[in-house]
Design a protein around this motif. Structure first.
Motif, PDB file in Angstrom:
ATOM      1  N   SER A   4       0.550  -0.940   0.266  1.00 43.32           N
ATOM      2  CA  SER A   4       0.325   0.038   0.051  1.00 43.32           C
ATOM      3  C   SER A   4       0.713   1.262  -0.245  1.00 43.32           C
ATOM      4  N   PHE A   5       2.023   1.043   0.660  1.00 40.72           N
ATOM      5  CA  PHE A   5       2.804   2.167   0.550  1.00 40.72           C
ATOM      6  C   PHE A   5       3.284   3.093  -0.526  1.00 40.72           C
ATOM      7  N   ILE A   6       3.432   1.905  -2.358  1.00 37.93           N
ATOM      8  CA  ILE A   6       3.403   2.130  -3.477  1.00 37.93           C
ATOM      9  C   ILE A   6       2.138   3.294  -3.944  1.00 37.93           C
ATOM     10  N   LEU A   7       1.629   2.759  -3.557  1.00 33.68           N
ATOM     11  CA  LEU A   7       0.034   3.996  -3.747  1.00 33.68           C
ATOM     12  C   LEU A   7      -0.236   5.546  -2.803  1.00 33.68           C
ATOM     13  N   ILE A   8       0.077   5.032  -1.926  1.00 35.62           N
ATOM     14  CA  ILE A   8       0.137   6.276  -1.150  1.00 35.62           C
ATOM     15  C   ILE A   8       1.063   7.239  -1.632  1.00 35.62           C
ATOM     16  N   LEU A   9       2.406   6.311  -2.090  1.00 33.99           N
ATOM     17  CA  LEU A   9       3.535   7.428  -2.310  1.00 33.99           C
ATOM     18  C   LEU A   9       2.848   8.460  -3.935  1.00 33.99           C
ATOM     19  N   LEU A  10       2.256   7.464  -4.416  1.00 37.35           N
ATOM     20  CA  LEU A  10       2.124   7.904  -5.894  1.00 37.35           C
ATOM     21  C   LEU A  10       0.555   8.849  -5.731  1.00 37.35           C
ATOM     22  N   LEU A  11       0.297   8.869  -4.684  1.00 38.55           N
ATOM     23  CA  LEU A  11      -1.086   9.547  -4.356  1.00 38.55           C
ATOM     24  C   LEU A  11      -0.239  11.225  -4.331  1.00 38.55           C
ATOM     25  N   PHE A  12       0.426  10.676  -2.835  1.00 37.57           N
ATOM     26  CA  PHE A  12       1.093  12.056  -2.121  1.00 37.57           C
ATOM     27  C   PHE A  12       1.712  12.634  -3.182  1.00 37.57           C
ATOM     28  N   GLY A  13       2.649  12.100  -4.609  1.00 40.94           N
ATOM     29  CA  GLY A  13       3.040  12.438  -4.605  1.00 40.94           C
ATOM     30  C   GLY A  13       2.181  13.111  -6.629  1.00 40.94           C
ATOM     31  N   THR A  14       1.527  12.853  -6.462  1.00 37.73           N
ATOM     32  CA  THR A  14       0.198  13.780  -7.687  1.00 37.73           C
ATOM     33  C   THR A  14      -0.141  15.243  -7.384  1.00 37.73           C
ATOM     34  N   PHE A  15      -0.491  15.203  -5.428  1.00 32.95           N
ATOM     35  CA  PHE A  15      -1.020  16.753  -4.734  1.00 32.95           C
ATOM     36  C   PHE A  15       0.019  17.523  -4.834  1.00 32.95           C
ATOM     37  N   ALA A  16       2.250  16.901  -4.320  1.00 33.42           N
ATOM     38  CA  ALA A  16       2.776  17.523  -4.056  1.00 33.42           C
ATOM     39  C   ALA A  16       3.447  17.978  -5.699  1.00 33.42           C
ATOM     40  N   THR A  17       3.453  17.695  -7.059  1.00 33.91           N
ATOM     41  CA  THR A  17       3.145  17.918  -8.071  1.00 33.91           C
ATOM     42  C   THR A  17       2.915  18.827  -8.449  1.00 33.91           C
ATOM     43  N   TYR A  18       1.406  18.640  -8.246  1.00 35.65           N
ATOM     44  CA  TYR A  18       0.533  19.455  -8.379  1.00 35.65           C
ATOM     45  C   TYR A  18       0.817  21.753  -7.316  1.00 35.65           C
ATOM     46  N   LEU A  19       1.010  21.266  -6.287  1.00 37.52           N
ATOM     47  CA  LEU A  19       1.248  22.329  -5.067  1.00 37.52           C
ATOM     48  C   LEU A  19       2.782  22.560  -5.737  1.00 37.52           C
ATOM     49  N   ALA A  20       3.553  21.591  -6.460  1.00 34.87           N
ATOM     50  CA  ALA A  20       5.003  22.304  -6.625  1.00 34.87           C
ATOM     51  C   ALA A  20       4.966  23.694  -7.674  1.00 34.87           C
ATOM     52  N   GLY A  21       3.879  23.761  -8.116  1.00 36.30           N
ATOM     53  CA  GLY A  21       3.725  25.196  -9.452  1.00 36.30           C
ATOM     54  C   GLY A  21       4.494  24.072 -11.181  1.00 36.30           C
ATOM     55  N   MET A 115      -2.963   3.014 -12.220  1.00 35.50           N
ATOM     56  CA  MET A 115      -2.877   1.769 -13.139  1.00 35.50           C
ATOM     57  C   MET A 115      -2.005   0.379 -12.016  1.00 35.50           C
ATOM     58  N   VAL A 116      -1.305   0.683 -10.915  1.00 31.69           N
ATOM     59  CA  VAL A 116      -0.821   0.501 -10.201  1.00 31.69           C
ATOM     60  C   VAL A 116      -2.073  -0.619  -8.937  1.00 31.69           C
ATOM     61  N   GLY A 117      -2.691   0.094  -8.682  1.00 34.44           N
ATOM     62  CA  GLY A 117      -4.027   0.109  -7.986  1.00 34.44           C
ATOM     63  C   GLY A 117      -5.002  -0.615  -8.852  1.00 34.44           C
ATOM     64  N   THR A 118      -4.872  -0.985 -10.108  1.00 32.09           N
ATOM     65  CA  THR A 118      -5.739  -2.039 -10.775  1.00 32.09           C
ATOM     66  C   THR A 118      -5.157  -3.319 -10.669  1.00 32.09           C
ATOM     67  N   PHE A 119      -3.830  -3.477 -11.058  1.00 36.40           N
ATOM     68  CA  PHE A 119      -3.049  -4.481 -11.376  1.00 36.40           C
ATOM     69  C   PHE A 119      -2.642  -5.161  -9.233  1.00 36.40           C
ATOM     70  N   LEU A 120      -3.205  -4.257  -8.761  1.00 39.74           N
ATOM     71  CA  LEU A 120      -2.563  -5.155  -7.516  1.00 39.74           C
ATOM     72  C   LEU A 120      -4.115  -5.102  -6.306  1.00 39.74           C
ATOM     73  N   SER A 121      -4.919  -5.133  -6.474  1.00 39.34           N
ATOM     74  CA  SER A 121      -7.102  -5.377  -6.455  1.00 39.34           C
ATOM     75  C   SER A 121      -6.944  -6.698  -6.327  1.00 39.34           C
TER      76      SER A 121
END
Length: 479
Positions: A4-21, A115-121
């Motif tokens: 689950s850490f991989i999913l959390i990392l990618l989701l957190f990265g999504t928001f961090a990327t947007y907030l980075a400008g 996509m990662v979530g699809t492969f792991l579910s």
């Protein structure tokens, strides 16, 4: 650390990327994608050491639905493919400038998350959510940052969205029916259901509509070529390199073990449709004058062969399908990246407006040639391992399936060599081809290294996926 850490990392990265400008978005996105690669390798090492990194907690009590993530060799192979290719695709995009880049790169990471979530579910409801979530970012990536006439692009992308969404609704109905039978949507409980022949037929058909559109399999392919052409190269690489693998993976993970009797009864029909796609895609590719469309139809031919192998229901067919999914992912990303490099310099996708690139940049021509030869399954390349195994599995079903499907190698060599001759070796145009950058070279070197290493030594991947595929074959043959 569980998966689950991989999913959390990618989701957190999504928001961090947007907030980075806009200024730092691509750098932040690449950092989190590389971190997901590191996390995937750690999970792989844990798996090899016999440590189960699967994850399950109760999410909804009524109905009983779990956040369940399964780690076995098959899901790990797809996890590594997704995280590694996402990083390569992001790095390959650094030569482009995108308006509102923070949104663009955030959408790419969010798509990787889905996509990662699809492969792991391992719960059908969770799987369906991730399956649909993956459609949202690619819709906006293709629509907003795509190529060509805006109205034509909108028609192509909306068609793609409606097609895939409509197919997915049939799969949802199938899952609802299965839930009524099992009282659970965990994949293990769905495998254990004893369905009648008639029930299996309708469940299998519902799954097939969803997966045949996503892959795509003939005649459900009509969205593909225009969507690939109109999408930005990053979108095309995500679609062809990873997203279509969601359909192929789901055939192996969900469709065949849940409805094995239907799979056996109608096996020849589905192999035939897949083989028709091989021939059709190859013939249409021969006539293409647009480079991205040629590569799109080439991809259609190759995934048709993968689907045919999967529907052979044999261990060799499933193994060949997974090996070729991984090989095709790297090859098709390399080919579309080469098309992107040419388009950056020449500002065109038309083959007739290209030529003589080898004279101006021999290094690029050489790397493109290696990837192109891998795509036609030259021995010692990764694709040869996958295609040989797939053709062998089809031969064991019916020799004519193998003979006809084998045309993908012959016709593929014809249209790819013809394209290479014109683009790289043809008469030089008046356009200047600026030499490829170090960043562009790094992407090619990584892709070529993977194709050659696993072409000569596929044992690590073969050992990883074999136990999971043997388990699936056992479930297919349980009746």
């Amino acid at each position: 650390m569980n998966v689950s850490f991989i999913l959390i990392l990618l989701l957190f990265g999504t928001f961090a990327t947007y907030l980075a400008g806009d200024k730092f978005a691509k750098t932040v996105a690449l950092f989190f994608s590389l971190a997901s690669v590191a996390g995937s390798i750690f999970i792989l090492n844990q798996h090899n050491a016999g440590i189960d990194e699967s994850f399950m907690i109760n999410w909804i009590s009524n109905p009983n639905i779990y956040i369940a993530l399964k780690v076995d060799g098959l899901s790990l192979a797809m996890l590594l493919l997704t995280t590694v290719l996402t990083s390569l695709i992001l790095f390959s995009s650094f030569g482009n400038n995108y308006n509102n880049s923070k949104s663009f790169y955030a959408l790419v990471l969010f798509m990787s998350f889905a996509m990662v979530g699809t492969f792991l579910s391992a719960d059908a409801f969770l799987y369906y959510i991730f399956w649909e979530l993956a459609l949202i970012p690619i819709y906006f990536i293709a629509l907003i940052w795509g190529n060509g006439d805006a109205d034509e692009r909108k028609r192509a992308i909306v068609k793609f969205f409606i097609y895939t969404l409509a197919g997915s609704l049939f799969m949802l109905v199938a899952f609802i029916y299965l839930f009524q039978k099992a009282g659970s949507l965990l994949i293990g409980d769905l495998y254990a259901i004893r369905l009648t022949e008639n029930e299996q037929f309708w469940i299998f058909a519902a799954f097939f509509l969803a997966y045949a559109i996503k892959i795509p399999i003939f005649p459900f392919h009509t969205w593909q070529a225009n969507t690939y052409q109109m999408s930005p190269s990053v979108g095309t690489m995500l679609l062809s390199g990873i997203m279509l693998k969601m359909g192929l993976y789901s055939v192996i993970r969900w469709q065949l073990p849940i409805a094995p009797l239907a799979a056996k009864t109608y096996m020849d029909i589905f192999i035939l449709l897949s083989v028709i796609g091989v021939v059709y895609g190859s013939i249409v590719a021969l006539k293409q004058r647009n480079l991205k469309k040629l590569l799109a139809y080439s991809s259609l031919a190759h995934v048709g062969l993968i689907a045919a192998g999967a529907y052979s229901l044999s261990f060799d067919g499933l193994r060949g399908a997974v090996l070729q999914m991984i090989a095709h992912g790297f090859v098709v990303v390399g080919l579309f990246f080469a098309a992107e490099i040419i388009e950056r310099r020449f500002q065109t996708q038309e083959i007739s407006e290209m030529g003589g690139i080898r004279i101006q940049d021999n290094k690029f021509a050489s790397m493109f040639m290696i990837v192109m030869l891998a795509s036609v399954a030259l021995p010692s390349t990764f694709n040869f391992i996958g295609e040989f195994t797939l053709l062998y599995s089809l031969y064991n079903v019916n020799i004519w399936f193998a003979v006809i499907a084998g045309t993908t190698i012959i016709l593929g060599a014809v249209y790819m060599l013809k394209m290479f001759q014109h683009v790289m070796l043809g008469e030089q145009t008046d356009k200047v081809f600026k030499g490829i950058t170090i960043q562009e070279s790094v992407v090619f070197v990584i892709i070529i290294a993977v194709l050659l290493f696993f072409g000569l030594y596929p044992k690590p991947i073969n050992d990883l996926i074999t136990p999971a595929l043997q388990d699936i074959v056992t479930k297919i043959n349980k009746l």
